[in-house]
Motif scaffolding. Structure first.
Motif, PDB file in Angstrom:
ATOM      1  N   PHE A  74      -5.583   9.637 -39.873  1.00  0.00           N
ATOM      2  CA  PHE A  74      -5.136   9.334 -41.232  1.00  0.00           C
ATOM      3  C   PHE A  74      -3.732   9.910 -41.391  1.00  0.00           C
ATOM      4  N   CYS A  76      -0.881  10.830 -43.921  1.00  0.00           N
ATOM      5  CA  CYS A  76      -0.696  11.150 -45.345  1.00  0.00           C
ATOM      6  C   CYS A  76       0.802  11.212 -45.628  1.00  0.00           C
ATOM      7  N   GLU A 103      -5.853   4.765 -41.172  1.00  0.00           N
ATOM      8  CA  GLU A 103      -5.412   4.523 -42.551  1.00  0.00           C
ATOM      9  C   GLU A 103      -4.097   5.252 -42.793  1.00  0.00           C
ATOM     10  N   HIS A 105      -2.093   6.686 -46.046  1.00  0.00           N
ATOM     11  CA  HIS A 105      -2.294   6.985 -47.469  1.00  0.00           C
ATOM     12  C   HIS A 105      -0.975   7.497 -48.051  1.00  0.00           C
TER      13      HIS A 105
END
Length: 158
Positions: A74, A76, A103, A105
């Motif tokens: 992930f 960020c 992902e 984000h």
């Protein structure tokens, strides 16, 4: 038990052809192995150049080892467009990492004075383990390490 791990470290790394860099890479490889042994399958990186990219690229090498890897990355990102000051090489590396991430984000649509701190809080809040490369004690990486310590994350210091 499934756990999560965040990476924190400086943008400045030793020269890629130095023994210090090779030692850092080897220590990072062992740290990720240790985090996986502790049950980490989700890893958070803050989207910065330097250590963040090295950590994410190293994790992706681990992920290639399994046909159906449980490892998730992930990214960020503190705000949309945060990579505007990256070198062309780092923008290319970052784009590739975003393609391979589970992902991406974005914590804000624009820069704010606290966006990097908020990104670091988000990663620590979602993590049980923190792999840290901290050499400067007045830095965002040091603050992130302190947050992780206060949360009682397992700390793996490089």
């Amino acid at each position: 038990m499934t756990r999560a791990c965040c990476f924190t470290g400086h943008r400045e790394l030793p020269a890629a052809d130095s023994s210090e860099y090779r030692a850092l890479y080897k220590a990072l490889h062992h740290a990720i192995s240790d985090a996986i042994r502790l049950g980490c399958t989700t890893f958070y990186m803050g989207g910065a150049s330097g250590f963040d990219m090295l950590a994410a690229e190293t994790l992706l090498r681990f992920r290639k080892l399994w046909k159906k890897s449980p490892l998730r990355l992930f990214i960020c990102v503190p705000f949309i467009g945060h990579d505007f000051a990256f070198s062309e090489e780092d923008r290319t590396r970052f784009a590739l990492l975003k393609e391979k991430a589970t992902e991406v984000h974005y914590l804000s649509d624009r820069y704010t004075p606290l966006c990097y701190t908020e990104r670091n809080r988000y990663m620590v809040a979602h993590s049980d383990v923190c792999i840290a490369y901290v050499r400067k004690h007045k830095s965002g990486s040091s603050q992130t390490l302190q947050m992780a310590s206060k949360k009682r994350c397992i700390l793996i210091l490089l």
